[in-house]
Design a protein around this motif. Structure first.
Motif, mmCIF file in Angstrom:
data_model
loop_
_atom_site.group_PDB
_atom_site.id
_atom_site.type_symbol
_atom_site.label_atom_id
_atom_site.label_comp_id
_atom_site.label_asym_id
_atom_site.label_seq_id
_atom_site.Cartn_x
_atom_site.Cartn_y
_atom_site.Cartn_z
ATOM 1 N N ASP A 271 0.826 -1.204 0.000
ATOM 2 C CA ASP A 271 0.000 0.000 0.000
ATOM 3 C C ASP A 271 0.865 1.261 0.000
ATOM 4 O O ASP A 271 0.574 2.216 -0.721
ATOM 5 C CB ASP A 271 -0.924 0.019 1.217
ATOM 6 C CG ASP A 271 -1.968 -1.083 1.171
ATOM 7 O OD1 ASP A 271 -2.182 -1.663 0.093
ATOM 8 O OD2 ASP A 271 -2.576 -1.356 2.227
ATOM 9 N N GLU B 253 -7.296 1.343 1.177
ATOM 10 C CA GLU B 253 -8.304 0.283 1.340
ATOM 11 C C GLU B 253 -8.954 0.372 2.722
ATOM 12 O O GLU B 253 -10.145 0.095 2.863
ATOM 13 C CB GLU B 253 -7.671 -1.096 1.133
ATOM 14 C CG GLU B 253 -7.263 -1.367 -0.299
ATOM 15 C CD GLU B 253 -8.436 -1.370 -1.267
ATOM 16 O OE1 GLU B 253 -9.498 -1.956 -0.959
ATOM 17 O OE2 GLU B 253 -8.284 -0.778 -2.352
ATOM 18 N N SER C 16 -10.022 3.827 -4.916
ATOM 19 C CA SER C 16 -8.958 3.111 -4.218
ATOM 20 C C SER C 16 -7.619 3.421 -4.871
ATOM 21 O O SER C 16 -7.516 3.529 -6.101
ATOM 22 C CB SER C 16 -9.209 1.603 -4.293
ATOM 23 O OG SER C 16 -8.037 0.892 -3.939
#
Length: 123
Positions: free
Chosen positions: A29, A62, A89
């Motif tokens: 991420d 997320e 996202s």
């Protein structure tokens, strides 16, 4: 709350500002977040962290989409959605590309063409 006017929506769609909400924690991420922020800046868009004025779209982690976020982050996402701003996202690069396409095209046109780093087959 007053209804959103078509003028406000049109102004937001012309904005070069992209709001980033969240703090990624997992390695993938974090890497994706950094890559998308860099891509936004390289294409003439302005990455921001606070919802203040018109924004083209909102990029979220997320965790934000799953509701694991602070009250401030949740309120910012809800406010953006109320305004009709797409909340995407950080991993949905196809949608980010699509939502920003018109503004990126206008930026290229005003700069006199395709950025040098994007040209193919040139000298």
């Amino acid at each position: 709350m007053s209804p959103i006017s078509s003028i406000e929506v049109a102004r937001a769609r012309r904005s070069r500002r992209v709001l980033f909400i969240g703090n990624p924690t997992r390695y993938n991420d974090v890497s994706q977040w950094a890559m998308v922020r860099q891509w936004v800046a390289l294409h003439g868009l302005e990455p921001i962290r606070e919802l203040d004025g018109d924004v083209l779209c909102v990029i979220v982690t997320e965790d934000i989409l799953d509701g694991r976020c602070s009250a401030k982050e949740s309120a910012a996402v809800q406010h953006a959605r109320t305004l009709g701003v797409p909340c995407i996202s950080v991993h949905d690069t196809t949608r980010i590309w699509q939502v920003t396409a018109r503004v990126r095209s206008r930026i290229r046109e005003s700069a006199g063409g395709v950025p040098a780093g994007v040209r193919r087959g040139g000298a």
